[in-house]
Design a protein around this motif. Structure first.
Motif, short mmCIF file in Angstrom:
data_model
loop_
_atom_site.label_atom_id
_atom_site.label_comp_id
_atom_site.label_asym_id
_atom_site.label_seq_id
_atom_site.Cartn_x
_atom_site.Cartn_y
_atom_site.Cartn_z
N ARG A 177 0.76 -1.28 0.00
CA ARG A 177 0.00 -0.16 -0.10
C ARG A 177 0.91 1.44 0.02
N ASP A 178 1.97 1.15 0.72
CA ASP A 178 2.64 2.45 1.00
C ASP A 178 4.16 2.24 1.14
N PRO A 179 4.86 1.69 -0.06
CA PRO A 179 6.26 1.40 0.26
C PRO A 179 7.17 2.50 0.61
N GLY A 180 6.71 3.65 0.46
CA GLY A 180 7.50 4.81 0.97
C GLY A 180 7.94 4.94 2.46
N GLU A 181 6.91 4.19 3.30
CA GLU A 181 7.06 4.12 4.70
C GLU A 181 8.30 3.29 5.09
N PHE A 182 8.78 2.28 4.43
CA PHE A 182 9.86 1.47 4.56
C PHE A 182 11.07 2.20 3.87
N ARG A 183 11.12 2.77 2.94
CA ARG A 183 12.24 3.07 2.20
C ARG A 183 13.45 3.90 3.05
N GLU A 184 13.09 4.84 3.55
CA GLU A 184 13.99 5.58 4.27
C GLU A 184 14.65 4.74 5.56
N PRO A 185 13.88 4.05 6.35
CA PRO A 185 14.39 3.19 7.43
C PRO A 185 15.23 2.08 6.93
N ILE A 186 14.75 1.54 5.76
CA ILE A 186 15.96 0.51 5.14
C ILE A 186 17.31 1.00 4.86
N ARG A 187 17.07 2.20 4.37
CA ARG A 187 18.41 3.11 3.94
C ARG A 187 19.06 3.33 5.11
N ARG A 188 18.58 3.79 6.36
CA ARG A 188 18.99 4.14 7.20
C ARG A 188 19.77 2.87 7.90
N GLU A 189 19.16 1.75 7.84
CA GLU A 189 19.75 0.71 8.50
C GLU A 189 21.30 0.21 7.82
N GLY A 190 21.01 0.52 6.41
CA GLY A 190 22.33 0.19 5.54
C GLY A 190 22.78 -0.94 4.96
N ASP A 191 21.81 -1.77 5.08
CA ASP A 191 22.16 -3.35 4.45
C ASP A 191 22.26 -3.14 2.92
N PRO A 192 23.16 -3.16 1.93
CA PRO A 192 23.04 -2.71 0.57
C PRO A 192 22.33 -3.67 0.00
N VAL A 193 22.40 -5.03 0.37
CA VAL A 193 21.37 -5.92 -0.46
C VAL A 193 19.98 -5.79 -0.24
N ALA A 194 19.59 -5.46 0.80
CA ALA A 194 18.14 -5.04 1.37
C ALA A 194 17.60 -3.80 0.87
N ILE A 195 18.54 -2.79 0.70
CA ILE A 195 18.31 -1.57 -0.12
C ILE A 195 18.05 -1.81 -1.54
N ARG A 196 18.98 -2.47 -2.12
CA ARG A 196 18.83 -2.66 -3.52
C ARG A 196 17.85 -3.59 -3.88
N ASP A 197 17.34 -4.61 -3.06
CA ASP A 197 16.10 -5.52 -3.26
C ASP A 197 14.77 -4.80 -3.38
N PHE A 198 14.69 -3.78 -2.10
CA PHE A 198 13.70 -3.00 -2.07
C PHE A 198 13.43 -2.04 -3.14
N ASP A 199 14.63 -1.40 -3.74
CA ASP A 199 14.30 -0.36 -4.49
C ASP A 199 13.93 -1.19 -6.00
N LEU A 200 14.14 -2.36 -6.22
CA LEU A 200 13.91 -3.01 -7.54
C LEU A 200 12.48 -3.46 -7.38
N LEU A 201 12.40 -4.10 -6.05
CA LEU A 201 10.84 -4.66 -6.10
C LEU A 201 9.75 -3.69 -5.74
N PHE A 202 10.07 -2.56 -5.07
CA PHE A 202 8.96 -1.43 -4.87
C PHE A 202 9.50 -0.15 -5.40
N PRO A 203 9.50 -0.08 -6.54
CA PRO A 203 9.98 1.26 -6.99
C PRO A 203 9.14 2.51 -6.71
N ARG A 204 9.74 3.58 -6.95
CA ARG A 204 9.16 4.95 -6.35
C ARG A 204 7.70 4.85 -7.37
N ARG A 205 6.81 5.59 -6.92
CA ARG A 205 5.57 5.74 -7.71
C ARG A 205 5.51 7.08 -8.40
#
Length: 226
Positions: free
Chosen positions: A198-226
């Motif tokens: 429903r709202d992937p933007g809620e997760f985007r910045e927290p995942i980026r702050r945590e800093g796992d490059p694989v998690a960030i890459r996968d999230f950006d690929l699977l839940f692209p910005r609308r």
């Protein structure tokens, strides 16, 4: 109380039909059959419908580092970390004595079979000894008019006959905790899948702050910005 041997075999045979052994690779088939034949207990559980699509849930199933980052952001406990292994399996670790390794040995639309190795150190599940186990899991999921639903069947074999004897007074408790814990995990994953859809933007910045490059890459690929 442990079921009589013949009754345990009958139940295992009935439930075992839910794993299509003939479709597994030979070594996986042998391991799955061994777990089912020697299972100390087996159970089934079905989750309540959740308003999320199975396609979204499959993204989460197949990207463990991303999914565990979502889990941690939601504050679910225990705070698992997930890691993908070169052989395609993936591991879970809560850093407090609960670990697991999962291999998906069969995938078809709406259906997966997993082989799982798990260990809880002494006291982690309120037992006075460490509990190690192997599980065969048949996992069905589908989109219904009510939402995303799942049906899970598991067969659990404790690591040794000695452990089985020692653990026998605790088996009812262990089984109950396993059933409760798996239902809890399934429900939480479906919940953050629903919000990510429903709202992937809620997760985007927290995942980026945590800093796992694989998690960030996968999230950006699977839940692209609308």
């Amino acid at each position: 109380m442990r079921l009589p041997y013949f009754l345990s075999l009958a139940i295992s045979s009935l439930l075992g039909a839910q794993i299509p052994f003939g479709e597994l690779a030979p070594m996986d088939r042998e391991e799955a059959q061994r777990i089912v034949d020697k299972a100390d207990f087996a159970f089934q559980t079905r989750t309540r419908p959740v308003q999320v699509r199975s396609a979204t849930m499959e993204k989460i199933f197949d990207h463990p580092r991303m999914s565990m980052a979502l889990w941690r952001y939601c504050g679910f406990v225990p705070g698992f970390f997930g890691f993908a292994c070169p052989d395609g399996s993936w591991t879970l670790d809560d850093t407090r004595g609960l670990t697991g390794r999962l291999r998906c040995v069969l995938w078809k639309p709406g259906f997966r079979v997993y082989l799982v190795e798990g260990r809880a150190e002494a006291g982690r599940l309120k037992t006075p000894f460490a509990v190690g186990a192997r599980m065969a899991v048949a996992y069905r999921y589908w989109d219904s008019p009510q939402g995303f639903e799942t049906h899970l069947q598991t067969w659990t074999a404790l690591d040794s006959a000695v452990l089985g004897i020692v653990a026998r007074p605790f088996q009812g408790y262990i089984r109950h905790r396993q059933d409760e814990f798996i239902a809890y995990i399934n429900g939480n994953i479906a919940t953050f899948g629903q919000f990510a859809e429903r709202d992937p933007g809620e997760f985007r910045e927290p995942i980026r702050r945590e800093g796992d490059p694989v998690a960030i890459r996968d999230f950006d690929l699977l839940f692209p910005r609308r």
